[in-house]
Motif scaffolding. Sequence first.
Motif, PDB file in Angstrom:
ATOM      1  N   ASN A 193      96.388  -1.890  43.008  1.00  0.00           N
ATOM      2  CA  ASN A 193      95.901  -1.745  41.627  1.00  0.00           C
ATOM      3  C   ASN A 193      96.855  -0.908  40.767  1.00  0.00           C
ATOM      4  O   ASN A 193      96.441  -0.014  40.022  1.00  0.00           O
ATOM      5  N   ILE A 194      98.143  -1.185  40.878  1.00  0.00           N
ATOM      6  CA  ILE A 194      99.144  -0.451  40.106  1.00  0.00           C
ATOM      7  C   ILE A 194      99.067  -0.861  38.636  1.00  0.00           C
ATOM      8  O   ILE A 194      98.885  -2.031  38.321  1.00  0.00           O
ATOM      9  N   GLN A 195      99.193   0.113  37.740  1.00  0.00           N
ATOM     10  CA  GLN A 195      99.127  -0.152  36.307  1.00  0.00           C
ATOM     11  C   GLN A 195     100.421   0.209  35.580  1.00  0.00           C
ATOM     12  O   GLN A 195     100.687  -0.307  34.504  1.00  0.00           O
ATOM     13  N   ILE A 196     101.200   1.118  36.171  1.00  0.00           N
ATOM     14  CA  ILE A 196     102.433   1.586  35.525  1.00  0.00           C
ATOM     15  C   ILE A 196     103.607   1.394  36.469  1.00  0.00           C
ATOM     16  O   ILE A 196     103.555   1.798  37.632  1.00  0.00           O
ATOM     17  N   LEU A 197     104.671   0.774  35.974  1.00  0.00           N
ATOM     18  CA  LEU A 197     105.889   0.559  36.756  1.00  0.00           C
ATOM     19  C   LEU A 197     107.010   1.406  36.157  1.00  0.00           C
ATOM     20  O   LEU A 197     107.268   1.332  34.960  1.00  0.00           O
ATOM     21  N   VAL A 198     107.654   2.202  37.006  1.00  0.00           N
ATOM     22  CA  VAL A 198     108.754   3.052  36.547  1.00  0.00           C
ATOM     23  C   VAL A 198     110.020   2.606  37.261  1.00  0.00           C
ATOM     24  O   VAL A 198     110.128   2.712  38.486  1.00  0.00           O
ATOM     25  N   PHE A 199     110.976   2.101  36.496  1.00  0.00           N
ATOM     26  CA  PHE A 199     112.221   1.570  37.059  1.00  0.00           C
ATOM     27  C   PHE A 199     113.384   2.529  36.807  1.00  0.00           C
ATOM     28  O   PHE A 199     113.446   3.162  35.754  1.00  0.00           O
ATOM     29  N   SER A 200     114.294   2.612  37.754  1.00  0.00           N
ATOM     30  CA  SER A 200     115.519   3.381  37.565  1.00  0.00           C
ATOM     31  C   SER A 200     116.698   2.430  37.411  1.00  0.00           C
ATOM     32  O   SER A 200     116.862   1.511  38.203  1.00  0.00           O
ATOM     33  N   LEU A 201     117.492   2.652  36.364  1.00  0.00           N
ATOM     34  CA  LEU A 201     118.718   1.863  36.181  1.00  0.00           C
ATOM     35  C   LEU A 201     119.934   2.608  36.724  1.00  0.00           C
ATOM     36  O   LEU A 201     121.060   2.242  36.465  1.00  0.00           O
ATOM     37  N   ASN A 202     119.680   3.687  37.451  1.00  0.00           N
ATOM     38  CA  ASN A 202     120.784   4.514  37.945  1.00  0.00           C
ATOM     39  C   ASN A 202     120.737   4.605  39.476  1.00  0.00           C
ATOM     40  O   ASN A 202     121.155   5.580  40.064  1.00  0.00           O
ATOM     41  N   GLY A 203     120.185   3.579  40.116  1.00  0.00           N
ATOM     42  CA  GLY A 203     120.035   3.609  41.561  1.00  0.00           C
ATOM     43  C   GLY A 203     120.861   2.552  42.268  1.00  0.00           C
ATOM     44  O   GLY A 203     121.687   1.871  41.671  1.00  0.00           O
TER      45      GLY A 203
END
Length: 450
Positions: A193-203
């Motif tokens: 039930n995830i609602q927020i996705l946090v992506f890294s562009l520095n990985g």
Amino acid sequence: MNPYKFFIPVIQFLIDIFIIIYLFFRFLKFQYETQGDKWNLLLLFENHHKALLLFIVSWYFISEKTGLYKIKNSNNFELIRKIFIQVIFYALIVFAISGLKSKYLFNNNITFLYNITVLISITLIHILADLYQKQKFSRAVFIDTNNNTNNIIKHFVHGKKIRNFGEFVKFPQKKGQYKYDFNQLNLFIKNHNIQILVFSLNGALSKEVEDTIIKFSDSKYMIYIIPDLSYEFYKNSSLNYFETLPIYLYRRKLNLFNKLFKRIFDITLSLIFIIFILSWLLPIIALIIKLTSKGPIIYKQERMGLHSKPFKIMKFRSMYTDAEYSGPKLASDSDPRITSIGKIMRKYRIDEFPQFINVLKGEMSIVGPRPERKYFIDKISKLDPNYKKLHKVKPGITSIGQVYFGYAENVEEMAQRLKYDLLYLQNENFFFDLKIIYLTLVVMIQGKGK
């Protein structure tokens, strides 16, 4: 995801409009009674409904510029800043409309009281609403965690809750391995039930992450992106065209008004601090330092300032004399070179107080990247050449790096703290400075310095 979340701004807007209308008629009633005029609600509406309509429309269009009702996870400082700007512009319109009417809508005194009441009422309502919303925690997942992301998690995770995000759910992956499967991620998000996705562009998974962002772009999820350091380049660039070929023109944005205002603020706050705090605190600290260890009260050390120009930074001495007889060395936890009173001063950042004199001399600012010695600058620049960008602004007594990362114990940690200081260069403005000063006071009160 909460299906009613996107209705929250609409509800908040309607509540604010109700407050504006209610206070409008309350102060109109007060105006009429003060002048001895007869009134009833119908009469007030007939005489002033056009002005009320202008007020409501004005409030809406101002909010579009301030972003007051945008769905955004922000702290109370940012919320109050938006409301303050909103009401300032709204107040100007109220004064203008009241003054232009042949028969005053409000006189100046009542107009002032009306606007102050609007400011206080709406600020309280928004803060209470924000606190209520934050009790309804959302579930978030960080995709492609790395040093950059981990630093953010370290400073915003409290137990199992992330400030402005909610419960933390880490996407499972084997240690040291970056095995990526979009279908597995998608299934994980649905099952938990995830609602927020946090992506890294520095990985390590930057290409896969970019593809995933595109796949999720039309989804119901809220998507946050932790940018690459190269973002700083594009933010200060303007898009141009050479015939039909797009190119970026890089230039550092200079705001002369902000620069002048910041200098005036630095001088004013420094004078207030030196006259009303340092004047009586200095003899007390001096006596304690002298009684606990031999050596000078004020310690001076060469640091690199604006445009790499060296200057002597001032501190209350927190270490024994000859602490660096074997060469330059950064302080660490349980450092035997630090005196007993030095540990207390460093914990509450008291040792930095004499730097307000550096600020008055124009060598430093109250807020800015912390200045370092050339010895360490040469080392960190080999790890990350971006460090030299920090010399485009005056160094500061406190910084966003000091607040969120703290003192660095080695060059590698200095490189990690650099990311925060580069963020300051992207967002340099007076309100951001005020936020950093506020957060610094919190760190000092809580004794979270080293």
